[in-house]
Design a protein around this motif. Structure first.
Motif, PDB file in Angstrom:
ATOM      1  N   ASP A 167       0.821  -1.214   0.000  1.00  0.00           N
ATOM      2  CA  ASP A 167       0.000   0.000   0.000  1.00  0.00           C
ATOM      3  C   ASP A 167       0.857   1.267   0.000  1.00  0.00           C
ATOM      4  OD1 ASP A 167      -2.155  -1.692   0.156  1.00  0.00           O
ATOM      5  OD2 ASP A 167      -2.611  -1.262   2.255  1.00  0.00           O
ATOM      6  N   PHE A 168       2.156   1.140   0.300  1.00  0.00           N
ATOM      7  CA  PHE A 168       3.019   2.305   0.459  1.00  0.00           C
ATOM      8  C   PHE A 168       4.160   2.356  -0.558  1.00  0.00           C
ATOM      9  CE2 PHE A 168       0.939   1.519   4.474  1.00  0.00           C
ATOM     10  CZ  PHE A 168       0.418   2.762   4.740  1.00  0.00           C
ATOM     11  N   LYS A 169       4.038   1.593  -1.636  1.00  0.00           N
ATOM     12  CA  LYS A 169       5.079   1.634  -2.668  1.00  0.00           C
ATOM     13  C   LYS A 169       5.021   2.934  -3.466  1.00  0.00           C
ATOM     14  CE  LYS A 169       6.404  -3.086  -3.461  1.00  0.00           C
ATOM     15  NZ  LYS A 169       6.675  -4.112  -4.458  1.00  0.00           N
ATOM     16  N   THR A 170       3.854   3.543  -3.538  1.00  0.00           N
ATOM     17  CA  THR A 170       3.704   4.818  -4.228  1.00  0.00           C
ATOM     18  C   THR A 170       2.929   5.775  -3.338  1.00  0.00           C
ATOM     19  OG1 THR A 170       1.648   4.181  -5.315  1.00  0.00           O
ATOM     20  CG2 THR A 170       3.684   3.697  -6.503  1.00  0.00           C
ATOM     21  N   GLY A 171       3.145   7.071  -3.567  1.00  0.00           N
ATOM     22  CA  GLY A 171       2.387   8.065  -2.811  1.00  0.00           C
ATOM     23  C   GLY A 171       3.248   9.239  -2.387  1.00  0.00           C
ATOM     24  N   THR A 172       2.638  10.141  -1.625  1.00  0.00           N
ATOM     25  CA  THR A 172       3.313  11.314  -1.074  1.00  0.00           C
ATOM     26  C   THR A 172       3.284  11.193   0.440  1.00  0.00           C
ATOM     27  OG1 THR A 172       2.601  12.646  -2.952  1.00  0.00           O
ATOM     28  CG2 THR A 172       3.331  13.845  -0.997  1.00  0.00           C
TER      29      THR A 172
END
Length: 124
Positions: A26-31
């Motif tokens: 869930d945290f491989k992409t994002g800000t």
């Protein structure tokens, strides 16, 4: 005495098998935002990560690093434009626990035993 032993056994069974939540994908992409104390002052770094690049924004400056995932919860960061010998060293990142708002991680320079921990909050 038997009741106390039974109670302690039940407590151990229910707490000994607890595993922290780790939904790392869930945290491989994002800000994200990372807050830490620097010279006694609370400072915030913002970074944007896609699957293979991370852009870190801190005090008006940007740094770009490559991201190489080892598994769902661990990756290596390598600065693409190092300005010193220290910035050339890759950093091993390991997500320890996750929740809906962010994650706790451990990090250290590849090949060194010293590790530090931090907390990241999801912005987007």
């Amino acid at each position: 005495m038997k009741k106390l032993l039974l109670l302690l056994s039940l407590v151990f069974i229910f707490t000994g098998c607890f595993e922290p939540e780790r939904n790392c994908t869930d945290f491989k992409t994002g800000t994200y935002e990372y807050k830490t104390y620097l010279n006694g002052e609370l400072v915030t770094s913002t970074f944007i990560r896609n699957d293979s690049i991370e852009i870190d924004k801190f005090q008006g400056k940007s740094d770009t690093s490559s991201v190489r995932w080892i598994n769902d919860c661990e990756y290596i960061l390598k600065n693409l434009n190092p300005k010193s010998m220290a910035e050339e060293k890759p950093i091993h990142m390991k997500i320890l626990t996750t929740n809906k708002d962010g994650y706790t991680f451990e990090y250290g320079i590849v090949g060194q035993d010293k590790k530090q921990r931090g907390q990241v909050d999801r912005v987007k």
